[in-house]
Design a protein around this motif. Structure first.
Motif, PDB file in Angstrom:
ATOM      1  N   VAL A  68       0.838  -1.201   0.000  1.00  0.00           N
ATOM      2  CA  VAL A  68       0.000   0.000   0.000  1.00  0.00           C
ATOM      3  C   VAL A  68       0.873   1.251   0.000  1.00  0.00           C
ATOM      4  CG1 VAL A  68      -1.791   1.287   1.242  1.00  0.00           C
ATOM      5  CG2 VAL A  68      -1.928  -1.198   1.101  1.00  0.00           C
ATOM      6  N   CYS A  69       1.926   1.269   0.815  1.00  0.00           N
ATOM      7  CA  CYS A  69       2.820   2.433   0.849  1.00  0.00           C
ATOM      8  C   CYS A  69       3.498   2.648  -0.495  1.00  0.00           C
ATOM      9  CB  CYS A  69       3.886   2.273   1.934  1.00  0.00           C
ATOM     10  SG  CYS A  69       3.244   2.368   3.607  1.00  0.00           S
ATOM     11  N   THR A  70       3.989   1.577  -1.082  1.00  0.00           N
ATOM     12  CA  THR A  70       4.640   1.700  -2.382  1.00  0.00           C
ATOM     13  C   THR A  70       3.683   2.307  -3.397  1.00  0.00           C
ATOM     14  OG1 THR A  70       6.234  -0.062  -1.997  1.00  0.00           O
ATOM     15  CG2 THR A  70       5.688   0.413  -4.302  1.00  0.00           C
ATOM     16  N   ASN A  71       2.453   1.802  -3.441  1.00  0.00           N
ATOM     17  CA  ASN A  71       1.482   2.332  -4.399  1.00  0.00           C
ATOM     18  C   ASN A  71       1.176   3.804  -4.129  1.00  0.00           C
ATOM     19  OD1 ASN A  71       1.317  -0.111  -5.730  1.00  0.00           O
ATOM     20  ND2 ASN A  71      -0.418  -0.823  -4.518  1.00  0.00           N
ATOM     21  N   GLU A  72       1.035   4.180  -2.861  1.00  0.00           N
ATOM     22  CA  GLU A  72       0.761   5.578  -2.534  1.00  0.00           C
ATOM     23  C   GLU A  72       1.930   6.487  -2.928  1.00  0.00           C
ATOM     24  OE1 GLU A  72      -2.228   6.085   1.140  1.00  0.00           O
ATOM     25  OE2 GLU A  72      -0.216   5.432   1.708  1.00  0.00           O
ATOM     26  N   LEU A  73       3.142   6.057  -2.646  1.00  0.00           N
ATOM     27  CA  LEU A  73       4.309   6.871  -2.971  1.00  0.00           C
ATOM     28  C   LEU A  73       4.527   6.976  -4.476  1.00  0.00           C
ATOM     29  CD1 LEU A  73       6.735   5.765  -0.135  1.00  0.00           C
ATOM     30  CD2 LEU A  73       5.476   7.908  -0.322  1.00  0.00           C
ATOM     31  N   VAL A  74       4.265   5.902  -5.196  1.00  0.00           N
ATOM     32  CA  VAL A  74       4.367   5.954  -6.650  1.00  0.00           C
ATOM     33  C   VAL A  74       3.292   6.899  -7.202  1.00  0.00           C
ATOM     34  CG1 VAL A  74       4.057   4.588  -8.769  1.00  0.00           C
ATOM     35  CG2 VAL A  74       5.539   3.741  -6.943  1.00  0.00           C
ATOM     36  N   ASP A  75       2.095   6.861  -6.631  1.00  0.00           N
ATOM     37  CA  ASP A  75       1.045   7.797  -7.049  1.00  0.00           C
ATOM     38  C   ASP A  75       1.489   9.246  -6.822  1.00  0.00           C
ATOM     39  OD1 ASP A  75      -0.618   5.733  -7.839  1.00  0.00           O
ATOM     40  OD2 ASP A  75      -1.937   5.869  -6.086  1.00  0.00           O
ATOM     41  N   LEU A  76       2.139   9.522  -5.685  1.00  0.00           N
ATOM     42  CA  LEU A  76       2.659  10.866  -5.418  1.00  0.00           C
ATOM     43  C   LEU A  76       3.745  11.240  -6.421  1.00  0.00           C
ATOM     44  CD1 LEU A  76       2.942  11.044  -1.533  1.00  0.00           C
ATOM     45  CD2 LEU A  76       1.516  12.477  -2.996  1.00  0.00           C
ATOM     46  N   ARG A  77       4.639  10.303  -6.673  1.00  0.00           N
ATOM     47  CA  ARG A  77       5.723  10.552  -7.638  1.00  0.00           C
ATOM     48  C   ARG A  77       5.158  10.891  -9.011  1.00  0.00           C
ATOM     49  NH1 ARG A  77       8.321   5.337  -9.571  1.00  0.00           N
ATOM     50  NH2 ARG A  77       6.456   5.495 -10.846  1.00  0.00           N
ATOM     51  N   ASP A  78       4.077  10.215  -9.379  1.00  0.00           N
ATOM     52  CA  ASP A  78       3.491  10.368 -10.705  1.00  0.00           C
ATOM     53  C   ASP A  78       2.440  11.477 -10.776  1.00  0.00           C
ATOM     54  OD1 ASP A  78       5.139   8.309 -11.468  1.00  0.00           O
ATOM     55  OD2 ASP A  78       3.565   6.779 -11.415  1.00  0.00           O
ATOM     56  N   ALA A  79       2.374  12.314  -9.739  1.00  0.00           N
ATOM     57  CA  ALA A  79       1.395  13.411  -9.706  1.00  0.00           C
ATOM     58  C   ALA A  79       2.096  14.755  -9.540  1.00  0.00           C
ATOM     59  CB  ALA A  79       0.405  13.167  -8.577  1.00  0.00           C
ATOM     60  N   PRO A  80       2.936  15.131 -10.510  1.00  0.00           N
ATOM     61  CA  PRO A  80       3.643  16.406 -10.379  1.00  0.00           C
ATOM     62  C   PRO A  80       2.699  17.603 -10.370  1.00  0.00           C
ATOM     63  CG  PRO A  80       3.921  15.536 -12.589  1.00  0.00           C
ATOM     64  CD  PRO A  80       3.230  14.467 -11.774  1.00  0.00           C
ATOM     65  N   ASP A  81       1.465  17.406 -10.839  1.00  0.00           N
ATOM     66  CA  ASP A  81       0.496  18.498 -10.863  1.00  0.00           C
ATOM     67  C   ASP A  81       0.092  18.960  -9.465  1.00  0.00           C
ATOM     68  OD1 ASP A  81      -0.869  15.794 -10.918  1.00  0.00           O
ATOM     69  OD2 ASP A  81      -2.615  17.082 -10.518  1.00  0.00           O
ATOM     70  N   LEU A  82       0.361  18.156  -8.434  1.00  0.00           N
ATOM     71  CA  LEU A  82       0.019  18.568  -7.073  1.00  0.00           C
ATOM     72  C   LEU A  82       0.717  19.877  -6.708  1.00  0.00           C
ATOM     73  CD1 LEU A  82       0.143  15.226  -5.045  1.00  0.00           C
ATOM     74  CD2 LEU A  82      -1.879  16.495  -5.782  1.00  0.00           C
ATOM     75  N   ALA A  83       1.959  20.004  -7.104  1.00  0.00           N
ATOM     76  CA  ALA A  83       2.738  21.187  -6.746  1.00  0.00           C
ATOM     77  C   ALA A  83       2.927  22.145  -7.914  1.00  0.00           C
ATOM     78  CB  ALA A  83       4.104  20.760  -6.204  1.00  0.00           C
ATOM     79  N   GLU A  84       2.602  21.691  -9.101  1.00  0.00           N
ATOM     80  CA  GLU A  84       2.850  22.483 -10.305  1.00  0.00           C
ATOM     81  C   GLU A  84       2.152  23.842 -10.230  1.00  0.00           C
ATOM     82  OE1 GLU A  84       1.380  21.178 -14.405  1.00  0.00           O
ATOM     83  OE2 GLU A  84       3.359  20.263 -14.189  1.00  0.00           O
ATOM     84  N   GLY A  85       2.922  24.914 -10.415  1.00  0.00           N
ATOM     85  CA  GLY A  85       2.367  26.249 -10.406  1.00  0.00           C
ATOM     86  C   GLY A  85       1.986  26.755  -9.022  1.00  0.00           C
ATOM     87  N   ARG A  86       2.373  26.013  -7.994  1.00  0.00           N
ATOM     88  CA  ARG A  86       2.061  26.401  -6.622  1.00  0.00           C
ATOM     89  C   ARG A  86       3.346  26.400  -5.805  1.00  0.00           C
ATOM     90  NH1 ARG A  86      -1.848  22.548  -8.035  1.00  0.00           N
ATOM     91  NH2 ARG A  86      -3.965  23.314  -7.941  1.00  0.00           N
ATOM     92  N   ASP A  87       3.332  27.149  -4.729  1.00  0.00           N
ATOM     93  CA  ASP A  87       4.430  27.087  -3.765  1.00  0.00           C
ATOM     94  C   ASP A  87       4.088  25.980  -2.775  1.00  0.00           C
ATOM     95  OD1 ASP A  87       5.881  29.146  -4.930  1.00  0.00           O
ATOM     96  OD2 ASP A  87       4.765  30.675  -3.831  1.00  0.00           O
TER      97      ASP A  87
END
Length: 153
Positions: A45-64
């Protein structure tokens, strides 16, 4: 489940990342922080969550906004996981004193010796603006992060 920390100042901590660097939450003041606690990096579960975070650059894109992950794993385990999964954001070890940061956020499980799945969105001034805490085996949804981040003013 929402944390009672919402609306309060985020507890500061200093931990070591997967590269042996000391990182404090207060180092990020002036930027929002998505603080993600995980039980153990190599669990499914942790691996999947962390990979999801890695693959979601839009979370921080254009934001501080910075994504910071905390686990009770050792820095060596976190480095091995980061290398195996090409993960570059900070993975902070809450290994010793064991669970100190996790305890400050109310997500340390004393019986199992791990952090439960707690996520805290901290605004640029250091206030906890949003949180979600899931049970150990229950994955969080990155889309929930997107909604909370979009609502952050």
């Amino acid at each position: 489940m929402t944390s009672p920390l919402v609306g309060t100042e985020a507890p500061d901590f200093t931990l070591t990342d997967q590269h042996g660097r000391r990182v404090s939450l207060s180092d990020h003041r002036g930027n929002a922080v998505l603080l993600v606690f995980v039980p153990f990096a190599f669990s499914d579960v942790c691996t999947n969550e962390l990979v999801d975070l890695r693959d979601a650059p839009d979370l921080a894109e254009g934001r501080d906004l910075e994504v910071v992950v905390v686990s009770c794993d050792s820095i060596y385990t976190l480095k091995a996981w980061a290398d195996a999964h090409h993960y570059t954001p900070p993975l902070l070890s809450d290994f010793w004193p064991h669970g100190e940061a996790s305890r400050a956020y109310g997500v340390f499980n004393d019986t199992k010796g791990l952090a439960t799945r707690g996520t805290f969105l901290i605004d640029a001034s250091g206030t906890v603006a949003w949180s979600v805490v899931n049970s150990t085996g229950e994955a969080r949804d990155v889309d929930d992060y997107r909604v909370a981040i979009a609502d952050l003013k």
